[in-house]
Motif scaffolding. Sequence first.
Motif, PDB file in Angstrom:
ATOM      1  N   THR A 117       0.814  -1.214   0.000  1.00 14.78           N
ATOM      2  CA  THR A 117       0.000   0.000   0.000  1.00 14.78           C
ATOM      3  C   THR A 117       0.847   1.264   0.000  1.00 14.78           C
ATOM      4  N   TYR A 118       1.953   1.239   0.733  1.00 15.62           N
ATOM      5  CA  TYR A 118       2.795   2.423   0.903  1.00 15.62           C
ATOM      6  C   TYR A 118       4.212   2.157   0.411  1.00 15.62           C
ATOM      7  N   LYS A 119       4.854   3.211  -0.097  1.00 16.88           N
ATOM      8  CA  LYS A 119       6.272   3.105  -0.418  1.00 16.88           C
ATOM      9  C   LYS A 119       7.018   2.993   0.897  1.00 16.88           C
ATOM     10  N   GLY A 120       8.121   2.241   0.887  1.00 21.31           N
ATOM     11  CA  GLY A 120       8.848   2.134   2.132  1.00 21.31           C
ATOM     12  C   GLY A 120      10.005   1.161   2.087  1.00 21.31           C
ATOM     13  N   LEU A 121      10.445   0.820   3.267  1.00 22.48           N
ATOM     14  CA  LEU A 121      11.598  -0.048   3.462  1.00 22.48           C
ATOM     15  C   LEU A 121      11.212  -1.149   4.448  1.00 22.48           C
ATOM     16  N   PHE A 122      11.350  -2.386   4.009  1.00 18.26           N
ATOM     17  CA  PHE A 122      11.048  -3.537   4.856  1.00 18.26           C
ATOM     18  C   PHE A 122      12.291  -3.958   5.621  1.00 18.26           C
ATOM     19  N   LEU A 123      12.132  -4.109   6.942  1.00 22.56           N
ATOM     20  CA  LEU A 123      13.191  -4.641   7.790  1.00 22.56           C
ATOM     21  C   LEU A 123      12.734  -5.983   8.327  1.00 22.56           C
ATOM     22  N   HIS A 124      13.478  -7.027   7.999  1.00 22.36           N
ATOM     23  CA  HIS A 124      13.150  -8.359   8.500  1.00 22.36           C
ATOM     24  C   HIS A 124      13.652  -8.441   9.947  1.00 22.36           C
ATOM     25  N   ALA A 125      12.849  -7.831  10.852  1.00 21.70           N
ATOM     26  CA  ALA A 125      13.233  -7.706  12.260  1.00 21.70           C
ATOM     27  C   ALA A 125      12.059  -8.067  13.153  1.00 21.70           C
ATOM     28  N   ALA A 126      12.388  -8.449  14.363  1.00 23.17           N
ATOM     29  CA  ALA A 126      11.355  -8.780  15.341  1.00 23.17           C
ATOM     30  C   ALA A 126      10.711  -7.506  15.879  1.00 23.17           C
ATOM     31  N   THR A 127       9.413  -7.597  16.146  1.00 24.53           N
ATOM     32  CA  THR A 127       8.658  -6.504  16.753  1.00 24.53           C
ATOM     33  C   THR A 127       8.067  -6.993  18.066  1.00 24.53           C
ATOM     34  N   LYS A 128       7.356  -6.119  18.755  1.00 24.61           N
ATOM     35  CA  LYS A 128       6.756  -6.502  20.036  1.00 24.61           C
ATOM     36  C   LYS A 128       5.704  -7.595  19.874  1.00 24.61           C
ATOM     37  N   ASP A 129       5.142  -7.718  18.664  1.00 20.79           N
ATOM     38  CA  ASP A 129       4.062  -8.679  18.415  1.00 20.79           C
ATOM     39  C   ASP A 129       4.547 -10.096  18.177  1.00 20.79           C
ATOM     40  N   ARG A 130       5.812 -10.263  17.808  1.00 17.03           N
ATOM     41  CA  ARG A 130       6.398 -11.578  17.508  1.00 17.03           C
ATOM     42  C   ARG A 130       5.514 -12.360  16.539  1.00 17.03           C
ATOM     43  N   VAL A 131       5.263 -11.742  15.395  1.00 18.43           N
ATOM     44  CA  VAL A 131       4.434 -12.328  14.348  1.00 18.43           C
ATOM     45  C   VAL A 131       5.192 -13.477  13.690  1.00 18.43           C
ATOM     46  N   LEU A 132       4.453 -14.478  13.238  1.00 21.12           N
ATOM     47  CA  LEU A 132       5.032 -15.608  12.525  1.00 21.12           C
ATOM     48  C   LEU A 132       5.895 -15.109  11.370  1.00 21.12           C
ATOM     49  N   GLY A 133       7.104 -15.620  11.260  1.00 20.49           N
ATOM     50  CA  GLY A 133       8.011 -15.218  10.194  1.00 20.49           C
ATOM     51  C   GLY A 133       9.059 -14.216  10.639  1.00 20.49           C
ATOM     52  N   GLU A 134       8.831 -13.571  11.789  1.00 26.97           N
ATOM     53  CA  GLU A 134       9.851 -12.650  12.291  1.00 26.97           C
ATOM     54  C   GLU A 134      11.036 -13.453  12.813  1.00 26.97           C
ATOM     55  N   PRO A 135      12.234 -12.889  12.728  1.00 25.38           N
ATOM     56  CA  PRO A 135      13.412 -13.629  13.199  1.00 25.38           C
ATOM     57  C   PRO A 135      13.409 -13.777  14.718  1.00 25.38           C
ATOM     58  N   ASN A 136      14.089 -14.797  15.188  1.00 26.31           N
ATOM     59  CA  ASN A 136      14.269 -14.966  16.617  1.00 26.31           C
ATOM     60  C   ASN A 136      15.251 -13.933  17.126  1.00 26.31           C
ATOM     61  N   THR A 137      15.067 -13.532  18.369  1.00 22.40           N
ATOM     62  CA  THR A 137      15.956 -12.550  18.980  1.00 22.40           C
ATOM     63  C   THR A 137      16.009 -12.783  20.484  1.00 22.40           C
ATOM     64  N   ILE A 138      17.145 -12.428  21.067  1.00 19.92           N
ATOM     65  CA  ILE A 138      17.251 -12.480  22.528  1.00 19.92           C
ATOM     66  C   ILE A 138      16.745 -11.178  23.138  1.00 19.92           C
TER      67      ILE A 138
END
Length: 178
Positions: A117-138
């Motif tokens: 929908t919007y122009k932008g930049l995708f970061l394959h990073a974890a968020t507070k929601d921990r959505v399926l597909g986000e990378p694991n993080t400590i």
Amino acid sequence: MNTISTVIGEINEVCSQINEMEYSYLVDLLRSKDRFFFSGEGRSGLIAKAVAMRLMHTGKTVFVIGETTTPAIETSDVLIVLSGSGKTSNTLHMLENTLKIGALAFLVTANKEKLKTYKGLFLHAATKDRVLGEPNTIQPLGNQFDQAAHIILDAAIIDSLNNNWSNEILKNKHYNLE
């Protein structure tokens, strides 16, 4: 020290996966446009302010949404929004209004669907929601997204200057009433 090494590795992984075309588009915006508005909620908002400050040091006219001296956005302006989830209602409302006005909206997000929908930049990073597909993080909550966004946006500013800068030039725009 092990935690520091792990966090650095995680951020390196996120930064190494950005889309070159999306990043180049951002660099071109930073080069070619003169007025920028920044927004984000929570920690992402703090990162947006930090990046806005650095962009201001390059001589651009920069505003942060929510500050009392922020003017109306105009059609030649750019709104840059940081939102890991890409779902925050204030963020979506702002992006929509920006497009209605005819200004350019640019979203930095970990929500790839929103970039349809919007122009932008995708970061394959974890968020507070921990959505399926986000990378694991400590790291807790959206730390990984916010840290990577800060590094990538700072790098884009540096790239937009075409090596036509020095620390002294930027320092001359730095706050000097201290």
